[in-house]
Design a protein around this motif. Sequence first.
Motif, short mmCIF file in Angstrom:
data_model
loop_
_atom_site.label_atom_id
_atom_site.label_comp_id
_atom_site.label_asym_id
_atom_site.label_seq_id
_atom_site.Cartn_x
_atom_site.Cartn_y
_atom_site.Cartn_z
N TYR A 46 31.09 31.86 65.77
CA TYR A 46 30.93 32.79 64.58
C TYR A 46 30.22 32.13 63.59
O TYR A 46 29.94 31.08 63.40
CB TYR A 46 32.44 33.12 63.99
CG TYR A 46 33.44 33.79 65.09
CD1 TYR A 46 33.28 35.06 65.09
CD2 TYR A 46 34.10 32.97 65.69
CE1 TYR A 46 33.88 35.61 66.08
CE2 TYR A 46 35.14 33.88 66.64
CZ TYR A 46 34.90 35.11 66.83
OH TYR A 46 35.83 35.40 67.75
N ASP A 47 29.29 32.93 62.88
CA ASP A 47 28.52 32.64 61.81
C ASP A 47 29.05 32.64 60.50
O ASP A 47 28.96 31.82 59.72
CB ASP A 47 27.29 33.50 61.68
CG ASP A 47 26.55 33.29 63.20
OD1 ASP A 47 25.83 34.40 63.49
OD2 ASP A 47 26.25 32.35 63.46
N LEU A 85 31.54 23.97 60.18
CA LEU A 85 30.70 25.04 59.91
C LEU A 85 29.56 24.90 59.05
O LEU A 85 28.34 25.13 59.29
CB LEU A 85 31.48 26.44 59.23
CG LEU A 85 32.13 27.31 59.98
CD1 LEU A 85 33.13 27.78 58.99
CD2 LEU A 85 31.53 27.95 60.94
N LYS A 88 26.97 23.15 61.17
CA LYS A 88 25.99 24.23 62.12
C LYS A 88 25.17 24.97 61.40
O LYS A 88 24.90 25.96 61.77
CB LYS A 88 26.93 25.06 62.90
CG LYS A 88 27.82 24.08 63.90
CD LYS A 88 28.61 24.66 64.85
CE LYS A 88 29.55 23.82 65.80
NZ LYS A 88 28.79 23.01 66.81
N LYS A 90 26.46 27.31 59.21
CA LYS A 90 27.07 28.60 59.04
C LYS A 90 27.86 28.69 57.83
O LYS A 90 28.37 27.61 57.02
CB LYS A 90 28.07 28.52 60.32
CG LYS A 90 27.15 28.92 61.43
CD LYS A 90 27.96 28.93 62.86
CE LYS A 90 26.97 28.80 63.87
NZ LYS A 90 27.83 29.14 65.22
N ASP A 160 24.63 38.83 62.07
CA ASP A 160 25.77 37.74 62.05
C ASP A 160 26.94 38.33 62.56
O ASP A 160 27.28 39.56 62.50
CB ASP A 160 26.01 37.54 60.39
CG ASP A 160 24.81 36.84 59.77
OD1 ASP A 160 24.82 36.72 58.69
OD2 ASP A 160 24.11 35.91 60.49
N SER A 162 31.14 37.81 62.88
CA SER A 162 32.22 37.55 61.72
C SER A 162 33.57 37.36 62.33
O SER A 162 33.51 37.93 63.53
CB SER A 162 32.22 38.26 60.45
OG SER A 162 32.36 39.76 60.93
#
Length: 178
Positions: A46-47, A85, A88, A90, A160, A162
């Motif tokens: 997930y972003d 996150l 990465k 994100k 994106d 979620s």
Amino acid sequence: MIRNLKLVQYNNYCKQKRVVAKLHEKVANQRRDFLHKLSNRIANDYDVVCIEDLNMKAMGQCLNLGKSVFDNGWGMFTSFLNYKLEDKGKVLVKVGKWYPSSKTCSVCGYEKEELSLNEREWECPNCHTIHDRDMNAAINIKRQGLHMLGYDENRGAHGDSSLILSTVVLLSEKPPLL
């Protein structure tokens, strides 16, 4: 003779203390390993991840959940998720703990005045939708988190992905496959 007996008892006590300490360490390592794997999988998939910023210490003292609130490792999980996150590139969005995620209808936006903790489902008096408390809260947390990022529902997600993540994931007996 009595002195020898006390010495033997003390030695047995020390041995048992080491056994218990090893068991506690093993459980802590298992929890840490699980949380690392789960946070890594979420960070890869997930972003944007939206979570509720919970005060677990206050929940443990106020609610009748006791030690089970502290055993889930929520703070450790959020810190693992946050740094993974960030590495990465994100985003982790923390929605405030006072946001009425459970009491707000995810369909029409109606906010229910009172919702007790033992009410697991409720019907919106405005649109008559029946809500599961936790799923409704998760949808509202996702929506609020994306709103905090400046996301406009009418324009789309701009590629994106979620995740709806609720504390239910960590409190459940068997973690769901994400």
